[in-house]
Design a protein around this motif. Structure first.
Motif, PDB file in Angstrom:
ATOM      1  N   ALA A 637       0.865  -1.181   0.000  1.00 15.77           N
ATOM      2  CA  ALA A 637       0.000   0.000   0.000  1.00 15.77           C
ATOM      3  C   ALA A 637       0.896   1.223   0.000  1.00 15.77           C
ATOM      4  O   ALA A 637       1.951   1.237   0.646  1.00 15.77           O
ATOM      5  N   GLY A 639       0.758   5.322   0.823  1.00 10.44           N
ATOM      6  CA  GLY A 639      -0.102   6.271   1.518  1.00 10.44           C
ATOM      7  C   GLY A 639       0.589   7.593   1.775  1.00 10.44           C
ATOM      8  O   GLY A 639       1.788   7.753   1.540  1.00 10.44           O
ATOM      9  N   PRO A 653       0.306  -3.551   3.530  1.00 11.93           N
ATOM     10  CA  PRO A 653      -0.917  -2.817   3.888  1.00 11.93           C
ATOM     11  C   PRO A 653      -1.206  -2.820   5.385  1.00 11.93           C
ATOM     12  O   PRO A 653      -1.650  -1.801   5.930  1.00 11.93           O
ATOM     13  N   GLU A 657      -1.544   1.136   6.593  1.00  8.43           N
ATOM     14  CA  GLU A 657      -2.881   1.686   6.782  1.00  8.43           C
ATOM     15  C   GLU A 657      -3.055   2.343   8.141  1.00  8.43           C
ATOM     16  O   GLU A 657      -3.843   3.269   8.289  1.00  8.43           O
ATOM     17  N   THR A 662      -4.359   8.442   4.281  1.00  7.73           N
ATOM     18  CA  THR A 662      -5.078   7.777   3.198  1.00  7.73           C
ATOM     19  C   THR A 662      -4.112   6.858   2.471  1.00  7.73           C
ATOM     20  O   THR A 662      -2.929   7.175   2.356  1.00  7.73           O
ATOM     21  N   THR A 663      -4.590   5.715   2.010  1.00  9.63           N
ATOM     22  CA  THR A 663      -3.720   4.735   1.350  1.00  9.63           C
ATOM     23  C   THR A 663      -4.406   4.189   0.104  1.00  9.63           C
ATOM     24  O   THR A 663      -5.633   4.231  -0.018  1.00  9.63           O
ATOM     25  N   GLU A 665      -4.050   0.570  -2.119  1.00  9.41           N
ATOM     26  CA  GLU A 665      -3.419  -0.746  -2.157  1.00  9.41           C
ATOM     27  C   GLU A 665      -3.235  -1.188  -3.608  1.00  9.41           C
ATOM     28  O   GLU A 665      -4.122  -0.986  -4.447  1.00  9.41           O
TER      29      GLU A 665
END
Length: 717
Positions: A637, A639, A653, A657, A662-663, A665
């Motif tokens: 991910a 972000g 992830p 996260e 905000t991320t 994937e």
């Protein structure tokens, strides 16, 4: 009146002359902000420092600016900016040209080692393409794959199809364009004659012709007056007869409009190379400027300040339905084009097969033509011989339907299909040419398929944003109290920047969900450095079973701390480090979704090979048992973190996260790393109210820094 956000074709025609005064200036540096704002810093012998800004996003412009108005240099120059620096540092600015009457500027720079052309597209989505002297694309901000043109690195730059240039159109051509129209005068000038809305209205005003007059009601005298008004406008542009103006909305007090000479009259709405009667009739307040470049500098500087003061645009619901309908229309058109390509390619292949099926007839026709031409017989005589052959019932002659001597082409009809033959070639060569054409059309189909996928993604993105908007709107009241307790970074109009470049930033890295640092090498040199310099007692080393993975070190301590070999690293951190190791290895690059990873203690790793063995650079030997993590899934991910620092982060992830605001994937996919990074950048910009914040800390190059090697796509797309 809405403020101008894009330069017109007339603006660009006027700018070309003023840019000419900077010819000979030398380029110092290039900067890229986000994915749409380019800055070139130059030195002019007479004027000193010269700053050129080129923007191709929602604002589309190209002009010089006062040095005190340039944005601060971004902390890390992206790849596009570094490429420009390598090509342009010390180069001379040769000049700029407008492509025909289109909204395209071509900046030319010369250096001893070659010519560089920067082609700026100030229409549509906007683009900047950097080419060499022969127009081969070195790099571009956006790749373009359309039915009509392609702009991709390594290909020859393709300009859009030519359009009518109203500033050089002949009277006869002008009359034809007007007569072919089925709308009113002003729309005909704006579209058929490519003048654009503002200058189409200006020409009508100057000519004293009613704008809304139906073209069928226009007289010869109306045509004459409009054409003469266009000629006068063209003469002003060609002779650089400029008297620039900065236009503002007039200040209104007590319901009345007050005219004023003050520069603080009201918000700016336009900057033009000469006074416009259209603006005067609208009651806009005008200010004179010394140059058009100076007027544009003032205009866009004030426009940016006014935009910053505007209320949050998220308070108004965007027109998602119109955006969705637009994408659906485009998809329908693209599907039609794809079907057309399929039919064309199939037709070419069938025609090639027909040539072989009727080999004897086709060979007779070509041999007859080639023998006659070898005897210098004229094409007219050859055509007459075929006509005579038809009368006598000769099969080969009956197949000929036409002879074009100017092109050396014989058109034949086989099985109801007309086929053009190049007379100088044989049957095999003509068939080969048709197969090649079929292949070329099929390649255009592939480009169209890629384009339709992009449009489908845009459509799904618009639907997603609509659903998110509606969901947010429904739950806004419920979340109000909770939002007051925590900072909502996504909705802040201005996110404060808190930069930090840790010692490990040049490696691949992330912090596990338990707070432990994981670092990995990007290449053999960094793998070597990690083992020799940063591997400490207590650390865990992980590596994929597959060849071509980074040395991954799960740190028990920071290098500045005393080493500790008695720290027990959590299983969750080791599992995240294993996922990190497999994700950034050849497993992802090969499009696989899982691979085996092993872990060892730091004291099991050595750079000393066994007798008779050899270790390559970046390689190492393992002594003792290994702990295996079988079928470890890939996963990453990317972000944006807002506290304690503002920066891009990336990794497994489960770890990212919880640390990012905000991320997004990713999973293995078909998009090249650079293209996928641009997609993520645009999505991040949409998520933050402060788009300038994303531009400053999360450029596509910075996002790419955290992406696995090979193709990617957003998970679930």
């Amino acid at each position: 009146m809405d403020p101008k956000r894009e330069l017109t074709s007339v603006d660009l025609a006027a700018l070309v002359g003023e840019f000419g005064t900077y010819e000979g200036a030398k380029v110092d540096k290039a900067y890229l902000y986000g994915d749409d704002l380019l800055r070139l810093k130059m030195r002019d012998f007479d004027r000193g420092r010269v700053e050129l800004l080129i923007e191709v996003g929602e604002i589309k412009r190209a002009h010089t600016v006062a040095p005190e108005r340039v944005p601060d240099a971004p902390g890390r120059p992206p790849q596009f900016a570094m490429m420009l620096r390598n090509r342009l540092s010390g180069a001379d600015f040769v000049g700029v040209e407008q492509f025909e009457f289109d909204r395209i500027l071509e900046f030319v720079f010369d250096r001893d080692d070659g010519t560089t052309r920067i082609i700026v597209e100030l229409f549509g989505q906007g683009n900047v393409a950097v080419t060499d002297g022969e127009y081969e694309v070195i790099d571009c901000l956006e790749t373009v794959r359309l039915k009509s043109r392609t702009v991709v690195p390594g290909s020859r730059y393709e300009f859009p199809d030519s359009r009518t240039n109203p500033l050089s159109v002949s009277r006869e051509a002008f009359d034809r364009e007007m007569d072919d129209s089925d709308t009113d005068v002003v729309r005909t000038l704006a579209t058929q004659l490519n003048m654009g809305g503002l200058y189409a209205e200006e020409v009508c005003t100057r000519a004293g012709v009613e704008k809304a007059m139906d073209i069928e009601d226009a007289t010869e005298d109306d045509y004459r007056r409009v054409y003469e008004a266009i000629e006068r406008l063209a003469l002003d542009v060609r002779n650089a007869n400029f008297d620039p103006r900065l236009y503002r909305e007039p200040v209104e007090e007590d319901g009345e409009t007050e005219e004023s000479e003050s520069p603080d009259d009201g918000p700016v709405v336009d900057a033009t190379p000469f006074p416009l009667e259209e603006h005067e009739e609208a009651g806009l307040a005008a200010e004179r400027a010394d140059s058009f470049l100076g007027a544009l500098d003032d205009y866009f500087f004030e426009l940016e300040l006014e935009d910053e003061e505007e209320p949050d645009p998220t308070e108004q619901r965007p027109d998602f339905e119109e955006e969705i309908a637009k994408h659906e229309r485009i998809i329908e058109q693209q599907q039609g084009a794809i079907e057309g390509f399929e039919q064309q390619a199939q037709s070419q292949r069938e025609n090639a097969e027909l040539l072989y099926a009727e080999y004897g007839v086709v060979d007779d026709i070509l041999s007859t033509v080639q023998e006659a031409r070898a005897q210098d017989r004229p094409w007219d005589e050859i055509e007459e011989r075929f006509e005579e052959g038809k009368e006598r019932g000769i099969e080969a002659a009956e197949a000929v339907v036409g002879v074009d001597g100017t092109e050396g082409i014989v058109t034949i009809e086989l099985d109801g299909e007309e086929i053009d033959l190049l007379a100088r070639q044989g049957v095999e060569q003509n068939a080969d040419r048709l197969y090649t054409e079929a292949k070329r059309i099929a390649e255009k189909k592939e480009g169209a398929l890629a384009a339709i996928e992009d449009t489908r993604e845009d459509l799904e993105d618009a639907k997603r944003r609509r659903d998110e908007w509606e969901a947010t709107d429904e739950t806004a009241d419920d979340d109000e109290d909770e939002a007051q307790e925590e900072t909502n970074w996504l909705e802040l109009a201005s996110v404060p920047i808190r930069e930090n470049e840790p010692w490990y930033d040049r490696f691949r890295w992330f912090h596990t969900s338990d707070g432990y640092l994981v670092i990995g090498g990007r290449n053999a040199d960094q793998n070597e450095e990690l083992v020799k310099k940063y591997l400490e007692p207590g650390d865990t080393v992980l590596h994929t079973q597959a060849h071509g993975g980074p040395v991954t070190v799960l740190k028990a301590t920071d290098p500045s701390e005393a080493s500790s070999s008695d720290i027990e690293l959590p299983d969750s951190s080791i599992e995240e480090a294993a996922q990190f190791a497999v994700t950034y290895s050849s497993v992802w690059k090969d499009g696989r979704y899982a691979g085996d990873v092993y872990a060892v203690d730091s004291d099991q790793v050595t750079k000393t090979p066994e007798s008779g063995e050899y270790l390559e650079k970046g390689g190492f030997a393992i002594r003792g048992d290994r702990t295996y993590y079988r079928d470890t899934p890939v996963g990453v991910a990317v972000g944006i973190q807002c506290e304690p620092y503002t920066r891009v982060i990336g990794g497994p992830p489960s770890a990212i996260e919880g640390q990012a605001e905000t991320t997004i994937e990713l999973e293995p996919g078909r998009y090249a790393q650079a293209d996928a990074a641009k997609r993520l950048y645009r999505q991040f910009r949409e998520e933050f109210a402060d788009e300038s914040f994303v531009r400053k800390i999360a450029s596509p190059d910075r996002i790419q820094h955290f992406m696995p090697p090979g193709g990617s796509r957003v998970k679930g797309e």
